[in-house]
Every structure is written in structure tokens, then in C-alpha cells.
Motif scaffolding. Structure first.
Motif, PDB file in Angstrom:
ATOM      1  N   ASP A  25      60.307  33.315  78.076  1.00 57.75           N
ATOM      2  CA  ASP A  25      60.899  32.032  77.712  1.00 57.75           C
ATOM      3  C   ASP A  25      59.877  30.897  77.719  1.00 57.75           C
ATOM      4  O   ASP A  25      60.118  29.851  77.117  1.00 57.75           O
ATOM      5  CB  ASP A  25      62.038  31.675  78.670  1.00 57.75           C
ATOM      6  CG  ASP A  25      63.166  32.691  78.633  1.00 57.75           C
ATOM      7  OD1 ASP A  25      63.508  33.153  77.527  1.00 57.75           O
ATOM      8  OD2 ASP A  25      63.694  33.031  79.714  1.00 57.75           O
ATOM      9  N   TYR A  26      58.752  31.084  78.395  1.00 58.87           N
ATOM     10  CA  TYR A  26      57.769  30.011  78.554  1.00 58.87           C
ATOM     11  C   TYR A  26      56.366  30.367  78.075  1.00 58.87           C
ATOM     12  O   TYR A  26      55.503  29.514  78.040  1.00 58.87           O
ATOM     13  CB  TYR A  26      57.716  29.575  80.027  1.00 58.87           C
ATOM     14  CG  TYR A  26      59.020  28.991  80.486  1.00 58.87           C
ATOM     15  CD1 TYR A  26      59.336  27.669  80.199  1.00 58.87           C
ATOM     16  CD2 TYR A  26      59.948  29.759  81.161  1.00 58.87           C
ATOM     17  CE1 TYR A  26      60.554  27.125  80.591  1.00 58.87           C
ATOM     18  CE2 TYR A  26      61.167  29.220  81.563  1.00 58.87           C
ATOM     19  CZ  TYR A  26      61.457  27.912  81.275  1.00 58.87           C
ATOM     20  OH  TYR A  26      62.652  27.380  81.658  1.00 58.87           O
ATOM     21  N   MET A  27      56.142  31.615  77.694  1.00 60.07           N
ATOM     22  CA  MET A  27      54.800  32.036  77.284  1.00 60.07           C
ATOM     23  C   MET A  27      54.428  31.446  75.929  1.00 60.07           C
ATOM     24  O   MET A  27      55.290  31.050  75.144  1.00 60.07           O
ATOM     25  CB  MET A  27      54.722  33.555  77.229  1.00 60.07           C
ATOM     26  CG  MET A  27      55.521  34.174  76.105  1.00 60.07           C
ATOM     27  SD  MET A  27      55.457  35.974  76.171  1.00 60.07           S
ATOM     28  CE  MET A  27      56.316  36.378  74.659  1.00 60.07           C
ATOM     29  N   ASN A 105      56.741  40.836  79.968  1.00 64.00           N
ATOM     30  CA  ASN A 105      57.486  39.710  79.385  1.00 64.00           C
ATOM     31  C   ASN A 105      58.822  39.452  80.070  1.00 64.00           C
ATOM     32  O   ASN A 105      59.335  38.342  80.020  1.00 64.00           O
ATOM     33  CB  ASN A 105      57.724  39.954  77.895  1.00 64.00           C
ATOM     34  CG  ASN A 105      58.706  41.084  77.658  1.00 64.00           C
ATOM     35  OD1 ASN A 105      58.575  42.177  78.203  1.00 64.00           O
ATOM     36  ND2 ASN A 105      59.694  40.841  76.828  1.00 64.00           N
ATOM     37  N   ASP A 106      59.385  40.459  80.725  1.00 69.07           N
ATOM     38  CA  ASP A 106      60.734  40.319  81.264  1.00 69.07           C
ATOM     39  C   ASP A 106      60.799  40.072  82.764  1.00 69.07           C
ATOM     40  O   ASP A 106      61.844  40.266  83.381  1.00 69.07           O
ATOM     41  CB  ASP A 106      61.572  41.538  80.887  1.00 69.07           C
ATOM     42  CG  ASP A 106      60.985  42.840  81.415  1.00 69.07           C
ATOM     43  OD1 ASP A 106      59.870  42.831  81.977  1.00 69.07           O
ATOM     44  OD2 ASP A 106      61.647  43.884  81.255  1.00 69.07           O
ATOM     45  N   ILE A 107      59.701  39.624  83.374  1.00 69.40           N
ATOM     46  CA  ILE A 107      59.781  39.268  84.785  1.00 69.40           C
ATOM     47  C   ILE A 107      60.035  37.762  84.899  1.00 69.40           C
ATOM     48  O   ILE A 107      59.793  37.004  83.966  1.00 69.40           O
ATOM     49  CB  ILE A 107      58.528  39.688  85.589  1.00 69.40           C
ATOM     50  CG1 ILE A 107      57.318  38.852  85.221  1.00 69.40           C
ATOM     51  CG2 ILE A 107      58.244  41.164  85.441  1.00 69.40           C
ATOM     52  CD1 ILE A 107      56.172  39.006  86.192  1.00 69.40           C
ATOM     53  N   SER A 108      60.529  37.362  86.052  1.00 67.88           N
ATOM     54  CA  SER A 108      60.866  35.951  86.235  1.00 67.88           C
ATOM     55  C   SER A 108      59.602  35.118  86.435  1.00 67.88           C
ATOM     56  O   SER A 108      58.559  35.640  86.830  1.00 67.88           O
ATOM     57  CB  SER A 108      61.785  35.778  87.440  1.00 67.88           C
ATOM     58  OG  SER A 108      61.054  35.896  88.644  1.00 67.88           O
ATOM     59  N   ILE A 109      59.732  33.833  86.186  1.00 69.44           N
ATOM     60  CA  ILE A 109      58.583  32.953  86.401  1.00 69.44           C
ATOM     61  C   ILE A 109      58.233  32.878  87.887  1.00 69.44           C
ATOM     62  O   ILE A 109      57.106  32.582  88.243  1.00 69.44           O
ATOM     63  CB  ILE A 109      58.796  31.549  85.814  1.00 69.44           C
ATOM     64  CG1 ILE A 109      59.980  30.864  86.467  1.00 69.44           C
ATOM     65  CG2 ILE A 109      58.903  31.594  84.317  1.00 69.44           C
ATOM     66  CD1 ILE A 109      59.897  29.366  86.416  1.00 69.44           C
ATOM     67  N   ARG A 122      43.631  32.255  85.527  1.00 66.24           N
ATOM     68  CA  ARG A 122      44.242  31.027  85.010  1.00 66.24           C
ATOM     69  C   ARG A 122      45.250  31.333  83.911  1.00 66.24           C
ATOM     70  O   ARG A 122      46.082  30.517  83.580  1.00 66.24           O
ATOM     71  CB  ARG A 122      43.160  30.101  84.470  1.00 66.24           C
ATOM     72  CG  ARG A 122      42.235  29.598  85.569  1.00 66.24           C
ATOM     73  CD  ARG A 122      41.175  28.681  85.048  1.00 66.24           C
ATOM     74  NE  ARG A 122      41.784  27.505  84.444  1.00 66.24           N
ATOM     75  CZ  ARG A 122      41.147  26.718  83.586  1.00 66.24           C
ATOM     76  NH1 ARG A 122      39.912  26.969  83.226  1.00 66.24           N
ATOM     77  NH2 ARG A 122      41.751  25.666  83.075  1.00 66.24           N
ATOM     78  N   ARG A 123      45.125  32.517  83.340  1.00 64.94           N
ATOM     79  CA  ARG A 123      46.022  32.931  82.268  1.00 64.94           C
ATOM     80  C   ARG A 123      46.174  34.446  82.341  1.00 64.94           C
ATOM     81  O   ARG A 123      45.260  35.142  82.790  1.00 64.94           O
ATOM     82  CB  ARG A 123      45.481  32.510  80.902  1.00 64.94           C
ATOM     83  CG  ARG A 123      44.320  33.343  80.405  1.00 64.94           C
ATOM     84  CD  ARG A 123      43.546  32.735  79.288  1.00 64.94           C
ATOM     85  NE  ARG A 123      42.961  31.448  79.595  1.00 64.94           N
ATOM     86  CZ  ARG A 123      41.864  31.283  80.339  1.00 64.94           C
ATOM     87  NH1 ARG A 123      41.267  32.304  80.881  1.00 64.94           N
ATOM     88  NH2 ARG A 123      41.376  30.083  80.545  1.00 64.94           N
ATOM     89  N   GLN A 135      50.893  35.053  75.935  1.00 64.71           N
ATOM     90  CA  GLN A 135      50.023  34.734  77.065  1.00 64.71           C
ATOM     91  C   GLN A 135      50.707  33.636  77.880  1.00 64.71           C
ATOM     92  O   GLN A 135      51.324  32.733  77.310  1.00 64.71           O
ATOM     93  CB  GLN A 135      48.676  34.240  76.544  1.00 64.71           C
ATOM     94  CG  GLN A 135      47.689  33.858  77.627  1.00 64.71           C
ATOM     95  CD  GLN A 135      46.342  33.529  77.033  1.00 64.71           C
ATOM     96  OE1 GLN A 135      45.561  34.426  76.780  1.00 64.71           O
ATOM     97  NE2 GLN A 135      46.060  32.260  76.812  1.00 64.71           N
ATOM     98  N   ILE A 136      50.611  33.732  79.188  1.00 65.61           N
ATOM     99  CA  ILE A 136      51.178  32.698  80.048  1.00 65.61           C
ATOM    100  C   ILE A 136      50.084  32.176  80.967  1.00 65.61           C
ATOM    101  O   ILE A 136      49.208  32.942  81.396  1.00 65.61           O
ATOM    102  CB  ILE A 136      52.413  33.195  80.826  1.00 65.61           C
ATOM    103  CG1 ILE A 136      53.153  32.008  81.428  1.00 65.61           C
ATOM    104  CG2 ILE A 136      52.035  34.244  81.868  1.00 65.61           C
ATOM    105  CD1 ILE A 136      54.629  32.225  81.604  1.00 65.61           C
ATOM    106  N   SER A 137      50.129  30.893  81.205  1.00 65.78           N
ATOM    107  CA  SER A 137      49.115  30.270  82.051  1.00 65.78           C
ATOM    108  C   SER A 137      49.768  29.682  83.292  1.00 65.78           C
ATOM    109  O   SER A 137      50.994  29.563  83.374  1.00 65.78           O
ATOM    110  CB  SER A 137      48.393  29.156  81.285  1.00 65.78           C
ATOM    111  OG  SER A 137      49.290  28.080  81.048  1.00 65.78           O
TER     112      SER A 137
END
Length: 154
Positions: A25-27, A105-109, A122-123, A135-137
Motif C-alpha cells: 500500500d505504501y511502496m 509485499n503482503d507484510i504489514s508496515i 535505507r531501502r 521498493q520501500i524505504s
């Protein structure tokens, strides 16, 4: 004599969590990717032009083979000075990190925040069924936490 309640039996209500809270949802989904054969000079130029500090390295088949960052570029710059040579047109493959830590991709923040807390990354590349999907940072996690700050987590 005790006090009697005249309200009757209350219906139990379970508060639903309605805000998105998964990594997907945030990547970042639109990634600037690099190839192992690409020039480290070109990568540094792309970092500066696009205001980014790193990105995934994928092979010709689209599989993740590494990650390149500004820190990896610093190694090239440092070696150039040590050997008294200009920054050469060396390939990304020589400087990229090959053992890449990834995240699903399906784990919680919240779980992602734990991964970041326990590593110096950092990412992180985001994978779905072994395929790079984003990619999520750390910054993305902070932004997600701010958006979720008014929610109750159950």
C-alpha cells in the motif's frame, strides 16, 4: 440497595481497521532500475538527475540480482582517488550489493519497520512470488505511520 442499570444489554462492537497497512500500500511501484553492465558513472548521473539514492539491479530476464546505492558509488570514488585515477567507466556489477535483503509485499508496515530497525538498510526491494514489484524505504514507513496515527490496531 444497589444501583440498577436501565440501559439494557449493549451490543458488543468490534472496531474495524479500515486503513491500508501493508507494504504494497505504501511502496514505490514505478522504479528506476539498473543493469549489471551499466556504467557506474551513468548510475551516479541518474541518481543526481532523479534525486534518488539507490535502486535495484535487474538482469536481462527481469530478475533481481543486486542493489546499487550512493554508498556503493562512494567506494568507486574512493578507489579512484587512492589509485590516482579518474572515475573509470566501470560496471555496476563490480560495486553493487549482491546479497540483497528483500521484503514481501503482503507484510504489514509494522513488520517492515522491524526489518529496517534490525538492519542498516535505507531501502528494500519488495517481492511478490519471487518477482520484483516495488521498493520501500524508511521514509515510506514513516509516512505510512503518520497516515495511520489515528487508527487503533487490533
Amino acid at each position: 440497595m444497589g444501583i440498577k442499570s436501565f440501559q439494557g444489554v449493549r451490543k458488543s462492537t468490534k472496531k474495524e481497521f479500515d486503513a491500508p497497512f501493508l507494504v504494497e500500500d505504501y511502496m514505490t511501484k514505478k522504479l528506476l532500475t539498473f543493469s549489471p553492465e551499466q556504467s557506474i558513472l551513468e548510475v551516479m548521473e541518474l541518481f543526481a538527475k532523479n534525486h534518488i539514492s539507490g535502486g535495484p539491479v535487474i538482469d536481462s530476464n527481469g530478475f533481481l540480482v543486486g542493489i546499487i546505492s550512493e554508498a556503493d558509488c562512494m567506494k568507486q570514488i574512493s578507489e579512484s582517488r587512492y589509485f590516482n585515477q579518474p572515475i573509470l567507466d566501470k560496471s555496476v556489477e563490480r560495486f553493487m550489493t549482491k546479497n540483497v535483503e528483500t521484503i514481501d509485499n503482503d507484510i504489514s508496515i509494522f513488520d517492515a519497520a522491524g526489518v529496517f530497525y534490525n538492519s542498516n538498510r535505507r531501502r528494500l526491494p519488495v517481492m511478490k512470488n519471487g518477482i520484483l514489484v516495488g521498493q520501500i524505504s524508511r521514509k515510506d514507513i514513516v509516512i505510512a505511520a503518520l497516515k495511520l496515527s489515528g487508527q487503533n490496531y487490533k
